[in-house]
Scaffold this active site. Structure first.
Site: not given
Ligand code: SPD
Length: 290
Positions: A99, A150, A168, A171
């Site tokens: 993002d 990856d 970052d 899940d």
């Molecule tokens: N359950 C949501 C966990 C998200 C963690 N990372 C989000 C990435 C946003 N840059």
């Protein structure tokens, strides 16, 4: 994930709700203004929703990745906590983060000359650039290089060294599950420069204690300093969210450069010098997991 269209109000209203279920029997529900995008990449389902309370949000495989209203908390904490303990890092590697918001935070730091982002899913980056102006801005900065790969493969093969490595991840489900594993952690350590800091998002200790414990067990085998820190993210499961701070030479509290933060003018909305310190205070149930 479930979308429930109900005509109960009989007013002809658009009455669409999105629910993210946590563990199948509890969840968070949002009233949706409109579905901006729904599609499938090579790796996952991608939805961009516009919601009444949280603004636009990115949903991957039915899980909220960020919302316009609260993403600043997560991205500031993932970026600035390690940055202000690392002391003038020049290079950063972001694994995941397609993002661009972690990049946005890191780009506020002029010491950072080279930022490399590695994300497996090009479509996530394209959709974020399309719907989120901050995202687009991050990827146009000349200090940023993007690789579609990856992340685990990238760190295994890389012969470069980075002063900061930030994970970052989404899940611990495919395709990001490998980013929570000991092999990946060990490969990251090999490309962390001397004096460097590694930080990662490590899920909710409240809803996901097994992942939290496994990740900290793996990281504490590798680093002299390995400490969790916590924050509050209302749209993440349980709202209690954790990160790992790891280094062989830097301590997040002893080496915290408070002056550098106070002079930085980074315009953070959540992070500040008190939050930096306080985020390392752990509730007893979290301490007991370590
Ligand atoms: N359950 C949501 C966990 C998200 C963690 N990372 C989000 C990435 C946003 N840059």
């Amino acid at each position: 994930m479930s979308f429930a269209m109900t005509h109960a109000e009989k007013e002809g209203f658009w009455n669409l709700w999105f629910s993210e279920l946590h563990k199948g029997h509890v969840g968070m529900t949002y009233k949706v203004k409109s579905i901006l995008y729904s599609g499938q990449s090579r790796f996952q389902r991608i939805d961009v929703l516009d919601t009444h309370e949280y603004g636009k949000m990115l949903v991957l495989y039915g899980s909220v990745m960020f919302t316009e209203k609260d993403e600043f908390v997560y991205h500031e904490m993932l970026s600035h906590v390690p940055y202000f303990a690392a002391r003038s890092p020049a290079s950063a590697l972001v694994i995941g983060g397609g993002d661009g918001f972690t990049l946005r935070e890191l780009l506020k730091h002029r010491t950072l000359e080279r930022l490399t982002l590695v994300d497996i899913d090009e479509m996530v980056i394209e959709k974020c650039k399309e719907f989120f102006p901050d995202s687009k801005a991050s990827f146009t900065d000349p200090r940023v290089t993007v690789e579609f790969a990856d992340g685990a493969e990238f760190v295994r093969r890389s012969d470069r060294q980075f002063d900061l490595i930030l994970v970052d991840a989404s899940d611990p489900v495919p395709p990001a599950d490998v980013l929570f594993k000991p092999r990946f952690h060990a490969d990251c350590k090999k490309i962390l420069a001397p004096g460097g800091v590694f930080a990662a998002q490590t899920e909710s200790p409240f809803y996901n204690p097994d992942v939290f414990k496994e990740v900290f067990s793996s990281l504490s085998d590798l680093y002299d300093v390995c400490m969790p820190y916590l924050t509050w993210i209302p749209t993440y499961p349980s709202a209690l969210w954790s990160f790992a701070f790891c280094s062989d030479t830097r301590h997040p509290l002893h080496d915290f450069d408070r002056e550098a933060f106070l002079e930085s003018g980074i315009g953070a909305r959540w992070y500040n010098e008190d939050i930096h310190v306080a985020s390392f205070a752990l509730p007893t149930f979290v301490r007991q997991m370590l």
